[in-house]
Write an enzyme that holds these catalytic residues in place. Structure first.
Site, mmCIF file in Angstrom:
data_model
loop_
_atom_site.group_PDB
_atom_site.id
_atom_site.type_symbol
_atom_site.label_atom_id
_atom_site.label_comp_id
_atom_site.label_asym_id
_atom_site.label_seq_id
_atom_site.Cartn_x
_atom_site.Cartn_y
_atom_site.Cartn_z
ATOM 1 C CG HIS A 185 -2.030 0.958 1.082
ATOM 2 N ND1 HIS A 185 -3.093 0.586 0.169
ATOM 3 C CD2 HIS A 185 -2.239 2.075 1.644
ATOM 4 C CE1 HIS A 185 -3.891 1.771 0.278
ATOM 5 N NE2 HIS A 185 -3.460 2.741 1.186
ATOM 6 C CD GLU A 426 -4.803 -12.618 -19.201
ATOM 7 O OE1 GLU A 426 -4.388 -11.655 -18.582
ATOM 8 O OE2 GLU A 426 -6.088 -12.450 -19.247
ATOM 9 C CG ASP A 450 -1.744 -13.046 -15.532
ATOM 10 O OD1 ASP A 450 -1.083 -13.405 -14.500
ATOM 11 O OD2 ASP A 450 -2.859 -12.660 -15.420
ATOM 12 C CB CYS A 497 -3.509 -3.260 -21.517
ATOM 13 S SG CYS A 497 -3.769 -5.028 -21.374
#
Length: 549
Positions: A185, A426, A450, A497
């Site tokens: 985070h 992917e 991926d 992407c």
């Protein structure tokens, strides 16, 4: 001078005084001897914790967006976890004080979660520890943290999510932690704030560190304590050069993304929630190449309704005002778990029940999402793509389902637009049969994160395998070349992407391979446009992918 190293989570130069983040050391009170009184103390502390987290949720949502605030929503749900509450109650009955029971139960459950193989459950260990520590602090009447009087560099062993969102962001020049990861985070917040961040550093935390002059070099993952004059001068110059580069990039705002040889590349942006649409416009992206639908499902206790999904999609489409918006259907599963989906634990979640596999088998999940997307398509330029495709039959089943959805909406008299249908490439399977898949769809978008993971058999969530995770591997580049070639052979467009799309060392290679579109984080658009505009590469040039590094 002391020079140290770490893992760069975000680039940039920061120069300032170090502030050591200290957690309040608690002297846990002993039990008053009456379990009923101790239990009441704990119950009241839980209520207070709920109130604090709710206030933090609202503050974080306002400052950083709903996606970042959802981690606090998860923590509020943990306060109602029956296993944790029953453990505390039993310890109190056995003679522990409320504070001792809260701390011991938190430690026990956090340790158990951290030992799990599942990456999502491991991450929840930090949340559980954070929640129990909050209750302990309330019971002890203390607050934790540190005071930052002037802008400086925050140094910590690690930072929990609720600690991070409470920090005075206007006074932080950089983050440096001994633990953590690039997906923590804290690292995410650093990227949002556009400040340097180092994790997994070798820095030694002590009282003497507080107030020392410090330099963080997020470009190469180094830091300097009490730098000598030469180092300080070099870093100040590097900081000026970085700032100058940012200013120079503004020259490419509004400029067409066209190479010197006249080839056009579409530069789109990736977003996680509707609020990110504004960053797309500010970053000068030409559209949205990836809107991750799963963030509309995370941080909730029940499925979003069709209307909620429509409102989210429609707000983005409206904001883009005619620019293309590529929506990916939800990719829940693997490292993105949602309790209310009722998914069973899996030993290999990345290879399991996720993405399109869930949608094709659960009509009640897929239907409202596709209805919402087609309804939103009536108001703008919408494309939809589906993740985790491995076979032609999956695509044909999707197309039949989408045709049925359109018929339903039209029969009901609801607005229904048309949307290009594309797929994520992917998996190696999809890449190798991309010639067959291209005959079924309108476009390809390569998810390089991926695709790298599956091609190299490297779990991208496992920090121990970082040196084996090589997105420049020749096997991956060969697959990318095949994908682009097969797309063009069938007359459809192909984009990237994944994170690799922002790797400017490969931009010219992507152009030569024939990719039509690159979709990256909004803040990288101008940098990437500069690279494209200065390139003389031509699609389908001869390119070697044998030893590319």
């Amino acid at each position: 001078m002391v020079k140290g190293t770490g893992h760069a989570a975000f680039s940039g130069i920061a120069i300032g005084r170090a502030y050591v983040y200290r957690k309040q050391q608690n002297e846990l009170p002993i039990s008053c001897g009456d379990p009923a009184i101790e239990q009441n103390k704990f119950n009241e502390a839980v209520k207070t914790a709920h109130q604090q987290l709710q206030a933090l949720f609202e503050k974080t949502k306002e400052e950083l967006g709903e996606e970042q605030a959802m981690i606090l929503d998860v923590q509020m749900m943990m306060l109602d976890d029956l296993d944790y509450l029953e453990s505390v109650e039993q310890m109190i009955q056995d003679g522990s004080s409320a504070a001792q029971a809260a701390q011991d139960s938190g430690d026990t459950f956090s340790t158990a979660f951290a030992a799990m193989d599942d990456a999502y459950m491991k991450a929840r260990a930090v949340d559980l520890k954070d929640v129990s520590q909050r209750i302990v602090q309330i019971l002890c009447g203390n607050q934790q943290g540190t005071i930052i009087e002037e802008p400086g560099i925050l140094v910590a062993e690690d930072l929990t999510p609720s600690e991070t969102v409470q920090l005075p962001k206007d006074k932080i020049l950089a983050f440096v932690t001994r633990q953590g990861s690039a997906n923590s985070h804290t690292a995410i917040l650093a990227r949002i704030m556009n400040i340097p961040s180092l994790v997994q550093t070798d820095i030694q935390l002590n009282d003497e560190l507080d107030g020392k002059l410090m330099i963080v070099d997020g470009f190469n993952g180094t830091y300097y304590l009490e730098p000598d004059e030469d180092t300080l001068e070099q870093m100040q110059q590097k900081e000026k050069e970085a700032a100058k580069e940012r200013v120079q990039l503004e020259a490419f705002r509004g400029k067409p993304s066209i190479t010197r040889t006249g080839h056009k590349i579409k530069l789109f942006a990736n977003i996680g929630n509707p609020e990110d649409a504004q960053a797309v416009l500010e970053g000068d992206a030409e559209g949205i190449g990836l809107m991750r639908s799963e963030f509309l499902y995370l941080g909730r206790t029940s499925f979003p309704t069709e209307q909620e999904l429509f409102d989210a999609y429609h707000s983005v489409v409206e904001k883009m005002d005619g620019r293309q918006v590529v929506i990916r259907t939800l990719d829940i599963g693997a490292d993105k778990k949602v309790d209310y989906f009722g998914l069973q634990p899996e030993e290999n979640p990345a290879l399991g029940y996720r993405g399109i596999r869930i949608c094709l088998e659960q009509d009640e999940i897929f239907r409202p999402q596709m209805r919402a997307i087609y309804r939103a398509a009536a108001y703008g330029n919408v494309c939809v793509m589906f993740p985790m495709i491995t076979s032609v039959w999956e695509v044909r089943q999707i197309k039949a389902f989408c045709a049925k959805i359109q018929e339903e909406l039209k029969a009901e008299g609801l607005p229904c637009g048309n949307a290009q249908l594309g797929i994520m490439i992917e998996t190696p399977a999809a890449a190798l049969i991309s010639d067959q898949l291209a005959e079924e769809v309108d476009f390809f978008s390569v998810g390089t994160n991926d695709l790298t993971q599956y091609t190299l058999a490297v779990d991208r969530q496992n920090a121990q395998l970082d040196k084996f995770y090589d997105p420049h591997h020749p096997a991956l580049l060969r697959l990318l070349k095949i994908i682009a070639a097969n797309a063009h052979k069938a007359g459809i467009w192909a984009g990237i992407c994944g994170e690799l799309g922002a790797d400017t060392t490969l931009t010219e290679d992507f152009i030569r391979m024939g990719f039509d579109e690159l979709s990256v984080s909004p803040g990288r658009i101008l940098e990437l446009r500069k690279k494209v505009c200065e390139s003389e590469a031509t699609p389908n040039e001869r390119i070697s992918v044998c030893n590319h590094r």
